[in-house]
Design an enzyme around this catalytic site. Structure first.
Site, short mmCIF file in Angstrom:
data_model
loop_
_atom_site.label_atom_id
_atom_site.label_comp_id
_atom_site.label_asym_id
_atom_site.label_seq_id
_atom_site.Cartn_x
_atom_site.Cartn_y
_atom_site.Cartn_z
N TYR A 127 2.33 8.40 -6.04
CA TYR A 127 2.90 7.20 -6.67
C TYR A 127 1.76 6.21 -6.90
CZ TYR A 127 6.21 3.21 -7.04
OH TYR A 127 6.94 2.14 -7.44
N GLU A 172 0.60 19.04 -3.04
CA GLU A 172 0.74 17.69 -3.63
C GLU A 172 0.44 17.73 -5.13
OE1 GLU A 172 -0.76 14.25 -1.42
OE2 GLU A 172 -1.83 13.65 -3.22
N ARG A 198 1.23 2.14 2.42
CA ARG A 198 0.92 0.78 1.98
C ARG A 198 0.41 0.82 0.55
NH1 ARG A 198 -4.36 -2.16 3.94
NH2 ARG A 198 -5.11 -0.73 2.33
N GLY A 199 -0.48 1.79 0.26
CA GLY A 199 -1.11 1.86 -1.06
C GLY A 199 -2.48 1.22 -1.02
N GLN A 220 -15.19 16.76 -9.48
CA GLN A 220 -14.60 16.43 -8.18
C GLN A 220 -15.68 16.00 -7.18
OE1 GLN A 220 -12.49 20.16 -7.50
NE2 GLN A 220 -10.96 18.94 -6.46
N ALA A 280 8.25 1.79 5.96
CA ALA A 280 8.93 2.92 6.63
C ALA A 280 10.20 2.42 7.32
CB ALA A 280 7.99 3.57 7.65
N HIS A 297 6.17 10.05 -2.82
CA HIS A 297 5.33 9.01 -2.23
C HIS A 297 5.85 7.65 -2.72
CE1 HIS A 297 1.54 11.78 -1.74
NE2 HIS A 297 2.66 12.48 -1.65
N ALA A 337 -1.36 6.48 -7.32
CA ALA A 337 -2.49 6.68 -6.39
C ALA A 337 -3.76 6.00 -6.89
CB ALA A 337 -2.73 8.15 -6.17
P1 FAD Z 1 -1.24 1.35 6.68
O1 FAD Z 1 -0.53 2.21 7.66
O2 FAD Z 1 -0.67 0.01 6.40
O3 FAD Z 1 -2.74 1.22 7.22
C1 FAD Z 1 -3.73 0.44 6.55
C2 FAD Z 1 -4.68 -0.16 7.61
O4 FAD Z 1 -3.97 -1.11 8.41
C3 FAD Z 1 -5.25 0.86 8.58
O5 FAD Z 1 -6.56 0.48 8.88
C4 FAD Z 1 -4.36 0.74 9.81
O6 FAD Z 1 -5.03 1.10 11.02
C5 FAD Z 1 -4.00 -0.74 9.79
N1 FAD Z 1 -2.68 -1.03 10.34
C6 FAD Z 1 -1.54 -0.33 10.16
N2 FAD Z 1 -0.50 -0.94 10.75
C7 FAD Z 1 -0.99 -2.08 11.32
C8 FAD Z 1 -0.41 -3.16 12.04
N3 FAD Z 1 0.90 -3.21 12.29
N4 FAD Z 1 -1.24 -4.17 12.45
C9 FAD Z 1 -2.56 -4.15 12.18
N5 FAD Z 1 -3.15 -3.16 11.49
C10 FAD Z 1 -2.39 -2.15 11.06
N6 FAD Z 1 -2.08 5.75 -2.21
C11 FAD Z 1 -1.35 5.49 -3.33
O7 FAD Z 1 -1.53 4.41 -3.92
N7 FAD Z 1 -0.43 6.39 -3.81
C12 FAD Z 1 -0.20 7.57 -3.20
O8 FAD Z 1 0.64 8.36 -3.66
C13 FAD Z 1 -0.94 7.89 -2.01
N8 FAD Z 1 -0.73 9.05 -1.35
C14 FAD Z 1 -1.40 9.27 -0.16
C15 FAD Z 1 -1.13 10.44 0.56
C16 FAD Z 1 -1.78 10.70 1.75
C17 FAD Z 1 -1.45 11.96 2.52
C18 FAD Z 1 -2.77 9.80 2.24
C19 FAD Z 1 -3.52 10.08 3.52
C20 FAD Z 1 -3.05 8.63 1.54
C21 FAD Z 1 -2.37 8.35 0.33
N9 FAD Z 1 -2.60 7.19 -0.40
C22 FAD Z 1 -1.89 6.93 -1.53
C23 FAD Z 1 -3.64 6.24 0.03
C24 FAD Z 1 -3.10 5.13 0.97
O9 FAD Z 1 -2.16 4.32 0.31
C25 FAD Z 1 -4.31 4.29 1.38
O10 FAD Z 1 -5.13 5.07 2.21
C26 FAD Z 1 -4.08 2.93 1.98
O11 FAD Z 1 -5.36 2.29 2.08
C27 FAD Z 1 -3.48 2.90 3.38
O12 FAD Z 1 -2.24 3.40 3.39
P2 FAD Z 1 -1.39 3.57 4.77
O13 FAD Z 1 -0.05 3.94 4.32
O14 FAD Z 1 -2.08 4.45 5.73
O15 FAD Z 1 -1.42 2.04 5.29
#
Ligand code: FAD
Length: 287
Positions: free
Chosen positions: A50, A17, A109-110, A212, A129, A79, A52
């Site tokens: 994106y 990454e 989601r972000g 870090q 998605a 991302h 982050a």
């Molecule tokens: P979601 O899947 O929406 O989950 C967020 C919360 O909502 C979780 O608690 C989940 O259990 C809950 N949830 C999900 N779906 C539902 C539903 N339908 N109903 C009720 N609850 C639900 N952030 C950035 O800004 N830029 C990046 O480039 C970035 N890269 C990342 C790369 C990786 C590999 C990882 C692990 C994280 C990254 N993040 C990044 C951080 C990420 O955006 C955050 O962790 C954010 O808080 C959650 O993102 P998510 O896509 O998992 O969200």
């Protein structure tokens, strides 16, 4: 090529990454020599973050992902977050990525940043998605959390919510960083029991300097096993020794994961080619 096909071909998919340059005035091209070095480590793909940390997103992600794919001939994963984007903006970004020949997107989601107004066209990553899948133009990956997402009431509730990502067309998952492999194995067990059979790439971040430790480790909700905290305490005042120990820790973690059957390794190398190179040397015989 869709990244999902790589999981069909290989028992362990290896990715790295990177993030767009953050310094004020730094150009996207300033990252290209690093990407050139990373390309020599034979990654199956390189992902580009994106905005982050809830920070401001920009076109840089797409430009870098396109460079990786079109100039370095390595698959890229762009991302994309939706927390601050309208449907129209997302559609525009998807059109740009398609025009740039980027084929794979990590739908997120972000992080919620109180200083940036939240848009509600997409509430969860699965909503984004679904929109991406419906275009038919991209492979879609999703994020997951071996120790549970901070907003989830429990690890099980978080795992159950992964069904939404699966239903939306996500074909592989990448984990948040963790320092204790037991978290990964327990998480994998829970996902399989929940009927989720997607490949789960283990996200590993080598901790190689004090900054870090102060930032990433302090801010991450990752649990710290005793051997990790002992390492930090032991080499706290010796920069080079901490670097070497941090690499060694990550290499041991990854070797155990590969031997334990992990579907893939996603290296959070923080744009540090020296770190990526050293880790790669320690694991290349297993890849
Ligand atoms: P979601 O899947 O929406 O989950 C967020 C919360 O909502 C979780 O608690 C989940 O259990 C809950 N949830 C999900 N779906 C539902 C539903 N339908 N109903 C009720 N609850 C639900 N952030 C950035 O800004 N830029 C990046 O480039 C970035 N890269 C990342 C790369 C990786 C590999 C990882 C692990 C994280 C990254 N993040 C990044 C951080 C990420 O955006 C955050 O962790 C954010 O808080 C959650 O993102 P998510 O896509 O998992 O969200």
């Amino acid at each position: 090529m869709r990244i999902s096909d790589k999981f069909k071909e290989k028992s362990c998919v290896f990715s790295i990454e990177v993030f767009p340059p953050k310094k004020v005035g730094a150009t996207v091209e300033s990252l290209y020599p690093t990407l050139e070095s990373l390309s020599k480590l034979n990654p199956d793909y390189i992902s580009v973050t994106y905005g982050a940390g809830g920070g401001k997103a920009s076109d840089a992600t797409g430009t870098i992902a396109a460079h990786i794919k079109n100039d370095l001939h390595i698959e890229s994963l762009a991302h994309l977050t939706c927390v601050n984007a309208t449907k129209e903006q997302v559609e525009q970004t998807l059109a740009t990525l398609k025009a740039e020949n980027v084929e794979n997107i990590l739908a997120l989601r972000g992080d919620i940043n109180p200083e940036i107004p939240r848009q509600m066209d997409f509430v969860h990553a699965s909503d984004l998605a679904r929109t991406i899948t419906q275009t038919g133009d991209f492979g879609v990956a999703g994020a997951c959390y071996p120790e549970g997402h901070v907003e989830s009431s429990s690890l099980k509730a978080d795992v159950d919510n992964l069904h939404y990502k699966v239903e939306a067309g996500v074909t592989h998952l990448i984990t948040q960083l963790f320092f204790d492999n037991i978290s990964y194995y327990r998480f994998l067990n829970l996902t399989r029991k929940a009927g989720i059979s997607l490949p789960v790439q283990a996200g590993i971040m080598p901790i190689v300097n004090k900054r870090q430790i102060q930032r990433t480790v302090a801010l991450s909700s990752a649990s710290l096993p005793p051997q990790f905290t002992k390492m930090i305490a032991k080499y706290d005042h010796d920069e080079q020794a901490l670097f070497d120990a941090g690499i060694e820790y990550a290499v041991e973690q990854i070797r155990d994961l590969i031997n334990g059957g992990a579907d893939g390794i996603h290296l959070y190398a923080m744009n540090n080619e020296r770190v990526a190179q050293r880790v790669y040397e320690g694991i290349r015989d297993l890849l």
